[in-house]
Design a protein around this motif. Structure first.
Motif, PDB file in Angstrom:
ATOM      1  N   ARG A  18      -6.926   4.457 -10.182  1.00 31.11           N
ATOM      2  CA  ARG A  18      -6.266   5.505  -9.410  1.00 31.11           C
ATOM      3  C   ARG A  18      -5.235   6.300 -10.210  1.00 31.11           C
ATOM      4  NH1 ARG A  18      -4.136   3.847  -3.762  1.00 31.11           N
ATOM      5  NH2 ARG A  18      -4.015   6.122  -3.729  1.00 31.11           N
ATOM      6  N   VAL A  19      -4.806   5.796 -11.362  1.00 34.79           N
ATOM      7  CA  VAL A  19      -3.848   6.575 -12.146  1.00 34.79           C
ATOM      8  C   VAL A  19      -4.553   7.800 -12.717  1.00 34.79           C
ATOM      9  CG1 VAL A  19      -2.395   4.602 -12.737  1.00 34.79           C
ATOM     10  CG2 VAL A  19      -4.300   5.229 -14.248  1.00 34.79           C
ATOM     11  N   PRO A  20      -3.818   8.868 -12.985  1.00 36.52           N
ATOM     12  CA  PRO A  20      -4.434  10.061 -13.577  1.00 36.52           C
ATOM     13  C   PRO A  20      -5.067   9.762 -14.937  1.00 36.52           C
ATOM     14  CG  PRO A  20      -2.242  10.557 -12.725  1.00 36.52           C
ATOM     15  CD  PRO A  20      -2.386   9.069 -12.673  1.00 36.52           C
ATOM     16  N   ALA A  21      -6.037  10.518 -15.295  1.00 36.84           N
ATOM     17  CA  ALA A  21      -6.706  10.354 -16.586  1.00 36.84           C
ATOM     18  C   ALA A  21      -5.693  10.438 -17.716  1.00 36.84           C
ATOM     19  CB  ALA A  21      -7.775  11.426 -16.752  1.00 36.84           C
ATOM     20  N   GLY A  22      -5.838   9.538 -18.675  1.00 32.68           N
ATOM     21  CA  GLY A  22      -4.951   9.530 -19.830  1.00 32.68           C
ATOM     22  C   GLY A  22      -3.737   8.651 -19.688  1.00 32.68           C
ATOM     23  N   VAL A  23      -3.474   8.102 -18.499  1.00 32.41           N
ATOM     24  CA  VAL A  23      -2.329   7.217 -18.284  1.00 32.41           C
ATOM     25  C   VAL A  23      -2.783   5.773 -18.473  1.00 32.41           C
ATOM     26  CG1 VAL A  23      -0.641   6.379 -16.603  1.00 32.41           C
ATOM     27  CG2 VAL A  23      -1.167   8.821 -16.733  1.00 32.41           C
ATOM     28  N   ASP A  63       0.826  -1.211   0.000  1.00 34.17           N
ATOM     29  CA  ASP A  63       0.000   0.000   0.000  1.00 34.17           C
ATOM     30  C   ASP A  63       0.859   1.259   0.000  1.00 34.17           C
ATOM     31  OD1 ASP A  63      -2.252  -1.551   0.019  1.00 34.17           O
ATOM     32  OD2 ASP A  63      -2.637  -1.352   2.167  1.00 34.17           O
ATOM     33  N   LYS A  64       1.907   1.263   0.814  1.00 29.58           N
ATOM     34  CA  LYS A  64       2.767   2.442   0.887  1.00 29.58           C
ATOM     35  C   LYS A  64       3.584   2.603  -0.403  1.00 29.58           C
ATOM     36  CE  LYS A  64       3.225   2.483   5.933  1.00 29.58           C
ATOM     37  NZ  LYS A  64       4.165   2.367   7.073  1.00 29.58           N
ATOM     38  N   ALA A  65       4.093   1.490  -0.938  1.00 32.59           N
ATOM     39  CA  ALA A  65       4.855   1.561  -2.188  1.00 32.59           C
ATOM     40  C   ALA A  65       3.974   2.069  -3.328  1.00 32.59           C
ATOM     41  CB  ALA A  65       5.439   0.192  -2.519  1.00 32.59           C
ATOM     42  N   LEU A  66       2.735   1.595  -3.375  1.00 32.79           N
ATOM     43  CA  LEU A  66       1.809   2.049  -4.416  1.00 32.79           C
ATOM     44  C   LEU A  66       1.561   3.546  -4.303  1.00 32.79           C
ATOM     45  CD1 LEU A  66      -0.116   1.478  -6.755  1.00 32.79           C
ATOM     46  CD2 LEU A  66      -1.886   0.917  -5.054  1.00 32.79           C
ATOM     47  N   GLU A  67       1.387   4.048  -3.085  1.00 33.63           N
ATOM     48  CA  GLU A  67       1.157   5.483  -2.909  1.00 33.63           C
ATOM     49  C   GLU A  67       2.356   6.293  -3.401  1.00 33.63           C
ATOM     50  OE1 GLU A  67      -1.545   6.989  -2.100  1.00 33.63           O
ATOM     51  OE2 GLU A  67      -2.697   5.191  -1.598  1.00 33.63           O
ATOM     52  N   ALA A  68       3.574   5.831  -3.068  1.00 30.27           N
ATOM     53  CA  ALA A  68       4.771   6.544  -3.513  1.00 30.27           C
ATOM     54  C   ALA A  68       4.898   6.508  -5.031  1.00 30.27           C
ATOM     55  CB  ALA A  68       6.007   5.942  -2.849  1.00 30.27           C
ATOM     56  N   PHE A  69       4.587   5.375  -5.617  1.00 30.47           N
ATOM     57  CA  PHE A  69       4.613   5.231  -7.070  1.00 30.47           C
ATOM     58  C   PHE A  69       3.616   6.182  -7.729  1.00 30.47           C
ATOM     59  CE2 PHE A  69       2.852   2.642 -10.732  1.00 30.47           C
ATOM     60  CZ  PHE A  69       3.901   2.891 -11.602  1.00 30.47           C
ATOM     61  N   LEU A  70       2.390   6.193  -7.216  1.00 32.56           N
ATOM     62  CA  LEU A  70       1.364   7.074  -7.787  1.00 32.56           C
ATOM     63  C   LEU A  70       1.716   8.549  -7.602  1.00 32.56           C
ATOM     64  CD1 LEU A  70      -1.853   5.122  -6.736  1.00 32.56           C
ATOM     65  CD2 LEU A  70      -0.920   5.379  -9.052  1.00 32.56           C
ATOM     66  N   VAL A  73       3.966   9.298 -10.475  1.00 32.27           N
ATOM     67  CA  VAL A  73       3.174   9.390 -11.709  1.00 32.27           C
ATOM     68  C   VAL A  73       2.434  10.721 -11.768  1.00 32.27           C
ATOM     69  CG1 VAL A  73       1.258   8.376 -13.005  1.00 32.27           C
ATOM     70  CG2 VAL A  73       2.953   6.885 -11.922  1.00 32.27           C
ATOM     71  N   GLN A  74       1.785  11.093 -10.679  1.00 31.15           N
ATOM     72  CA  GLN A  74       1.005  12.337 -10.654  1.00 31.15           C
ATOM     73  C   GLN A  74       1.907  13.551 -10.851  1.00 31.15           C
ATOM     74  OE1 GLN A  74      -2.618  12.731 -10.190  1.00 31.15           O
ATOM     75  NE2 GLN A  74      -1.825  14.588 -11.161  1.00 31.15           N
ATOM     76  N   ALA A  75       3.085  13.533 -10.232  1.00 31.12           N
ATOM     77  CA  ALA A  75       3.989  14.685 -10.325  1.00 31.12           C
ATOM     78  C   ALA A  75       4.572  14.844 -11.719  1.00 31.12           C
ATOM     79  CB  ALA A  75       5.114  14.543  -9.298  1.00 31.12           C
ATOM     80  N   ASN A  76       4.557  13.773 -12.520  1.00 30.23           N
ATOM     81  CA  ASN A  76       5.177  13.808 -13.849  1.00 30.23           C
ATOM     82  C   ASN A  76       4.202  13.375 -14.942  1.00 30.23           C
ATOM     83  OD1 ASN A  76       8.281  14.127 -13.094  1.00 30.23           O
ATOM     84  ND2 ASN A  76       7.432  12.605 -11.695  1.00 30.23           N
ATOM     85  N   ILE A 117       4.206  10.887 -18.964  1.00 32.13           N
ATOM     86  CA  ILE A 117       3.995   9.448 -18.806  1.00 32.13           C
ATOM     87  C   ILE A 117       2.867   8.962 -19.713  1.00 32.13           C
ATOM     88  CG2 ILE A 117       3.298   7.638 -17.178  1.00 32.13           C
ATOM     89  CD1 ILE A 117       4.704   9.225 -14.993  1.00 32.13           C
ATOM     90  N   ASP A 118       3.210   8.010 -20.568  1.00 31.89           N
ATOM     91  CA  ASP A 118       2.225   7.348 -21.418  1.00 31.89           C
ATOM     92  C   ASP A 118       1.432   6.324 -20.616  1.00 31.89           C
ATOM     93  OD1 ASP A 118       1.292   6.103 -24.201  1.00 31.89           O
ATOM     94  OD2 ASP A 118       2.092   4.459 -22.989  1.00 31.89           O
ATOM     95  N   GLY A 119       2.151   5.536 -19.795  1.00 31.86           N
ATOM     96  CA  GLY A 119       1.476   4.491 -19.049  1.00 31.86           C
ATOM     97  C   GLY A 119       2.396   3.810 -18.060  1.00 31.86           C
ATOM     98  N   VAL A 120       1.823   2.865 -17.338  1.00 28.34           N
ATOM     99  CA  VAL A 120       2.569   2.130 -16.317  1.00 28.34           C
ATOM    100  C   VAL A 120       2.293   0.646 -16.488  1.00 28.34           C
ATOM    101  CG1 VAL A 120       2.492   4.062 -14.708  1.00 28.34           C
ATOM    102  CG2 VAL A 120       0.722   2.295 -14.581  1.00 28.34           C
ATOM    103  N   LYS A 121       3.315  -0.143 -16.176  1.00 28.27           N
ATOM    104  CA  LYS A 121       3.129  -1.588 -16.076  1.00 28.27           C
ATOM    105  C   LYS A 121       3.696  -2.031 -14.738  1.00 28.27           C
ATOM    106  CE  LYS A 121       4.163  -6.156 -17.860  1.00 28.27           C
ATOM    107  NZ  LYS A 121       4.728  -6.996 -18.945  1.00 28.27           N
TER     108      LYS A 121
END
Length: 395
Positions: free
Chosen positions: A249-254, A213-220, A223-226, A230-234
């Protein structure tokens, strides 16, 4: 009729197909989803490729059959796939060093320009000595070198998780600074590729936390800051519910790129709140059938899409059978199928992995693929399967 060995040591009679399934390739990009396939490399069968010799002079560099390697990429582009180059399917760091990976990216990107195909290149830190400690600056510099190489070749960036980074990053702020620096260099939008420690224990603590949960929050947060870069995530390996949570939860368009072998028909089809796209290694051997499914989805036929992709699940899951250690030998089945299908003239691999799967495993690969109609020439595939059996003493 051919007798195929089972895991229990018995033989089962199997009647191969006499005619191939007819596919109609289209090089037009798939429209309904963003779809990347990885692609295996074809070894030079006369090169001294061996897991015991890689890195030792005079056997340091792997030998590839460049013509056959690039021909297989044209096969994927001809079915409308984008190509994710120089990832683990290409034996990256498992027989394929950075110098050869860089050459592979350059040659594939040139081929992509010639045929109008889309290509992304893997950016990693595998030029660093894995047996020595490295500073944070050294990890960043390794990433920067590979970013320059991939972009100079004309490919998009697929930034992979560095196994050296958790050893030197002091917390999530370090990850944020590293990725902000890397993304600032991007000339086009980037795919972020995060492998979880279940698959690679060296990546334990990535993003600064061992808890999901914490790693996902840091990852997101990264993503949000950049987001504009970013085209996408895997994220892999990811459970069904985790992937649905991620894409909501990813920003729109990712894009959220799926790469699993269990729920990919359902996750790519999506639900009322969204869908996954795909960056999948398993599309390498399944390309004609998977492409048929995506063309149906392009035409609005979701039922046909689901039928085509679900039909591939038994073979997909068999190719990846095993635990976290043995699953990495999925490439053996990929190369075996490429040989049976006539895409290459031999069954040899750069890391000696042609011996990594048992004869009963390969026999089941053959039977499942033949049942799907994957072989353009069923008689050729049968002859080559008989050669494998004869070599194993089952003439």
């Amino acid at each position: 009729m051919i007798e195929l060995p089972e895991y229990d040591g018995t033989l089962t009679a199997y009647q191969p197909r006499t005619a191939p399934r007819v596919f109609t390739p289209s090089a037009d990009p798939i429209r309904s989803r963003a779809v990347f396939s990885t692609a295996h490399v074809v070894a030079d069968p006369l090169a001294p490729n061996s897991p015991l010799l890689m890195g030792w002079e005079p056997f340091a560099a792997p030998g590839l059959d460049w013509d056959a390697t690039l021909a297989f990429r044209r096969h994927l582009w001809a079915h409308g796939f984008a190509l994710a180059e120089a990832l683990d399917t290409q034996n990256r760091a498992m027989g394929l060093d950075w110098a050869t990976s860089a050459e592979l990216i350059r040659r594939s990107a040139a081929e992509a320009r010639a045929v109008g195909g889309r290509i992304g290149g893997g950016v990693w830190t595998d030029q660093l000595d894995p047996m020595r400690p490295h500073t944070l600056d050294a990890v960043v510099a390794a990433y920067e070198e590979q970013i320059e190489t991939v972009q100079d070749a004309g490919a998009e960036l697929i930034i992979m998780a560095s196994p050296q980074l958790p050893a030197v990053a002091q917390g999530p702020d370090d990850y944020a600074r590293v990725y902000e620096r890397l993304l600032s260099l991007a000339e086009r939008k980037v795919i972020l590729h995060w492998v979880l420690p279940e698959s690679d224990p060296r990546l334990t603590g990535y993003w600064g936390y061992t808890e999901w949960d914490k790693a996902l929050e840091a990852f997101l947060d990264v993503v949000q800051a950049n987001v504009e870069r970013i085209d996408g995530v895997k994220v892999w390996p990811l459970g069904r519910e985790q992937e649905i949570e991620l894409r909501r939860r990813v920003p729109a368009g990712v894009h959220v790129y799926n790469g699993d072998i269990t729920d990919f028909p359902e996750l790519i089809a999506g639900d009322g709140q969204g869908h996954s796209d795909a960056l999948a290694s398993v599309f390498d051997p399944l390309a004609p059938i998977v492409a048929e499914g995506f063309r149906a989805l392009d035409a609005g036929d979701g039922d046909r899409f689901a039928e085509e992709l679900r039909s591939t699940l038994p073979l997909a899951q068999h190719l990846f059978e095993g635990n976290a250690l043995t699953m990495r030998f999925f490439k053996t089945g990929f190369v075996f199928l490429a040989w049976l299908s006539g895409h290459q003239d031999h069954f040899r691999m750069v890391w000696g992995e042609q011996s990594a799967r048992s004869v009963p495993h390969l026999a089941k690969v053959y039977r499942l693929a033949d049942g799907l109609g994957l072989f353009p020439d069923p008689e050729l595939a049968e002859r080559r399967m008989r050669t494998v059996l004869a070599t194993a003493g089952l003439d």
